[in-house]
Design an enzyme around this catalytic site. Sequence first.
Site, PDB file in Angstrom:
ATOM      1  N   GLN A 219      49.528  36.673  37.810  1.00  0.00           N
ATOM      2  CA  GLN A 219      49.337  36.230  36.429  1.00  0.00           C
ATOM      3  C   GLN A 219      50.669  36.253  35.677  1.00  0.00           C
ATOM      4  O   GLN A 219      51.057  35.282  35.024  1.00  0.00           O
ATOM      5  CB  GLN A 219      48.336  37.170  35.740  1.00  0.00           C
ATOM      6  CG  GLN A 219      48.065  36.823  34.304  1.00  0.00           C
ATOM      7  CD  GLN A 219      47.193  35.580  34.165  1.00  0.00           C
ATOM      8  OE1 GLN A 219      46.130  35.501  34.750  1.00  0.00           O
ATOM      9  NE2 GLN A 219      47.657  34.602  33.410  1.00  0.00           N
TER      10      GLN A 219
ATOM     11  N   HIS B  80      48.790  42.841  37.657  1.00  0.00           N
ATOM     12  CA  HIS B  80      48.315  41.467  37.903  1.00  0.00           C
ATOM     13  C   HIS B  80      49.565  40.583  38.040  1.00  0.00           C
ATOM     14  O   HIS B  80      49.855  39.754  37.181  1.00  0.00           O
ATOM     15  CB  HIS B  80      47.429  41.009  36.745  1.00  0.00           C
ATOM     16  CG  HIS B  80      46.555  39.837  37.065  1.00  0.00           C
ATOM     17  ND1 HIS B  80      46.528  39.228  38.306  1.00  0.00           N
ATOM     18  CD2 HIS B  80      45.667  39.136  36.295  1.00  0.00           C
ATOM     19  CE1 HIS B  80      45.658  38.225  38.283  1.00  0.00           C
ATOM     20  NE2 HIS B  80      45.135  38.149  37.082  1.00  0.00           N
TER      21      HIS B  80
ATOM     22  N   ARG C 120      48.561  28.699  37.159  1.00  0.00           N
ATOM     23  CA  ARG C 120      48.241  29.668  38.209  1.00  0.00           C
ATOM     24  C   ARG C 120      48.271  28.978  39.576  1.00  0.00           C
ATOM     25  O   ARG C 120      48.721  29.547  40.566  1.00  0.00           O
ATOM     26  CB  ARG C 120      46.848  30.286  37.973  1.00  0.00           C
ATOM     27  CG  ARG C 120      46.669  31.067  36.670  1.00  0.00           C
ATOM     28  CD  ARG C 120      47.440  32.368  36.652  1.00  0.00           C
ATOM     29  NE  ARG C 120      47.184  33.178  37.836  1.00  0.00           N
ATOM     30  CZ  ARG C 120      46.126  33.983  38.003  1.00  0.00           C
ATOM     31  NH1 ARG C 120      45.238  34.109  37.041  1.00  0.00           N
ATOM     32  NH2 ARG C 120      45.986  34.697  39.117  1.00  0.00           N
TER      33      ARG C 120
ATOM     34  N   CYS D 237      45.419  35.503  29.333  1.00  0.00           N
ATOM     35  CA  CYS D 237      45.185  35.276  30.767  1.00  0.00           C
ATOM     36  C   CYS D 237      43.802  34.715  31.036  1.00  0.00           C
ATOM     37  O   CYS D 237      43.585  34.084  32.069  1.00  0.00           O
ATOM     38  CB  CYS D 237      45.403  36.566  31.534  1.00  0.00           C
ATOM     39  SG  CYS D 237      44.388  37.936  30.937  1.00  0.00           S
TER      40      CYS D 237
ATOM     41  N   ARG E  52      41.733  41.587  45.441  1.00  0.00           N
ATOM     42  CA  ARG E  52      41.452  42.055  44.079  1.00  0.00           C
ATOM     43  C   ARG E  52      40.627  43.332  44.184  1.00  0.00           C
ATOM     44  O   ARG E  52      39.519  43.306  44.727  1.00  0.00           O
ATOM     45  CB  ARG E  52      40.700  40.978  43.292  1.00  0.00           C
ATOM     46  CG  ARG E  52      40.224  41.447  41.937  1.00  0.00           C
ATOM     47  CD  ARG E  52      39.740  40.322  41.050  1.00  0.00           C
ATOM     48  NE  ARG E  52      40.854  39.572  40.502  1.00  0.00           N
ATOM     49  CZ  ARG E  52      40.775  38.756  39.447  1.00  0.00           C
ATOM     50  NH1 ARG E  52      39.613  38.565  38.844  1.00  0.00           N
ATOM     51  NH2 ARG E  52      41.841  38.119  39.003  1.00  0.00           N
TER      52      ARG E  52
ATOM     53  N   ASP F  89      44.874  40.079  25.704  1.00  0.00           N
ATOM     54  CA  ASP F  89      43.921  40.171  26.820  1.00  0.00           C
ATOM     55  C   ASP F  89      42.745  40.996  26.302  1.00  0.00           C
ATOM     56  O   ASP F  89      42.820  41.601  25.218  1.00  0.00           O
ATOM     57  CB  ASP F  89      44.618  40.854  28.015  1.00  0.00           C
ATOM     58  CG  ASP F  89      43.745  40.937  29.263  1.00  0.00           C
ATOM     59  OD1 ASP F  89      42.706  40.249  29.337  1.00  0.00           O
ATOM     60  OD2 ASP F  89      44.116  41.703  30.187  1.00  0.00           O
TER      61      ASP F  89
HETATM   62  N1   CP Z   1      43.249  35.395  34.596  1.00  0.00           N
HETATM   63  C1   CP Z   1      42.540  35.698  35.696  1.00  0.00           C
HETATM   64  O1   CP Z   1      43.004  36.353  36.624  1.00  0.00           O
HETATM   65  O2   CP Z   1      41.272  35.174  35.686  1.00  0.00           O
HETATM   66  P1   CP Z   1      40.128  35.504  36.748  1.00  0.00           P
HETATM   67  O3   CP Z   1      39.741  36.930  36.533  1.00  0.00           O
HETATM   68  O4   CP Z   1      39.035  34.547  36.420  1.00  0.00           O
HETATM   69  O5   CP Z   1      40.693  35.282  38.126  1.00  0.00           O
HETATM   70  N1  NVA Z   2      42.848  42.988  32.100  1.00  0.00           N
HETATM   71  C1  NVA Z   2      41.805  42.121  32.604  1.00  0.00           C
HETATM   72  C2  NVA Z   2      42.424  40.879  33.186  1.00  0.00           C
HETATM   73  C3  NVA Z   2      41.447  39.875  33.725  1.00  0.00           C
HETATM   74  C4  NVA Z   2      42.107  38.688  34.319  1.00  0.00           C
HETATM   75  C5  NVA Z   2      40.987  42.871  33.634  1.00  0.00           C
HETATM   76  O1  NVA Z   2      41.574  43.591  34.450  1.00  0.00           O
HETATM   77  O2  NVA Z   2      39.769  42.750  33.620  1.00  0.00           O
END
Ligand code: CP
Ligand code: NVA
Length: 308
Positions: free
Chosen positions: A133, A130, A291, A263, A103, A223
Amino acid sequence: MLRHFVSVWDLSAVEARGLIGRAIQIKREERRGHRPALLSGRTLGLVFEKPSLRTRVSFEAAIARLGGNAIFLRGEDVGLGSRESVADFARVIGQYVDAMAVRTFSHATIEELAEAASIPVINALSDAAHPCQALADMMTIQELKGALGGQKLVFVGDGNNVARSLAIAAALLGVEFLLAAPPGYEFPAEFRTRFTARFPQTPLVVEPDPQQAVVGADVVYTDVWASMGQEQEAAHRRGIFRRYQVNEDLLARAKADVIFLHCLPAHREEEVTSGVLDGPHSQVILQAANRLHFQMALLVWLLGEESA
Ligand code: CP
Ligand code: NVA
């Protein structure tokens, strides 16, 4: 053959359907008490530059349920591109673990890792994508609607990482996708160009009016308005996105059996009201649960015997 999962672009439609089918099968078998150790002795490295609940825990639980184990590394501890080069990191960590889920802030970092790594690299969220997701969300829609294809999925909010991955997944799987975003927050030009080249028959529809956009929707998705890394823009964005809140009035314009997805994490009373998030159309907890099963299917695909 070495495969990565950096973006939904990496998958064919057949592969996407196969992964979703496998995830549903794994979930069904688990319910019957059948949990085969398909990845016994395998190790998954997790490198996260940003916070996470769902992605981190579902990956750690997924590899554990498959008989393997995980090693979690905070981004600041390894310093991708600062403590050492991204390529050096990739070549070294590949000596210890069998796959890595990463990440990052910059999508380019994950692409660079995949370029240099001798093990599968999974995008666990970047500023541009993502993919885990989006595929898990398509699994949720398939579970709830019976089959994928022909549904109308409306994403209300920022044309962000989640929205972009959903748009590609929807096009791959025959789901109609529509983005309801304020001017200036739609998909970037580079994304639109790539989308049109890959899916020349599929229009990438943007409707700035959320009231119009959700009419006839089978799925309404939202989101946060400011993603991780955009915290300094949050106050400014709150003003711009105010009329894009998914509330009971907006959802009432969709189909009577619409499902609401997010999400998570959610900013209650900003992009979504608690009435919607906790209401009868919301499937966000099932969505989060899936997930886990999708990550299991993904790990088996990337590391299982059939990938050898
Ligand atoms: N939806 C999602 O990816 O959540 P986190 O940021 O908690 O992993
Ligand atoms: N768009 C959000 C998704 C979190 C799971 C972010 O990138 O923070």
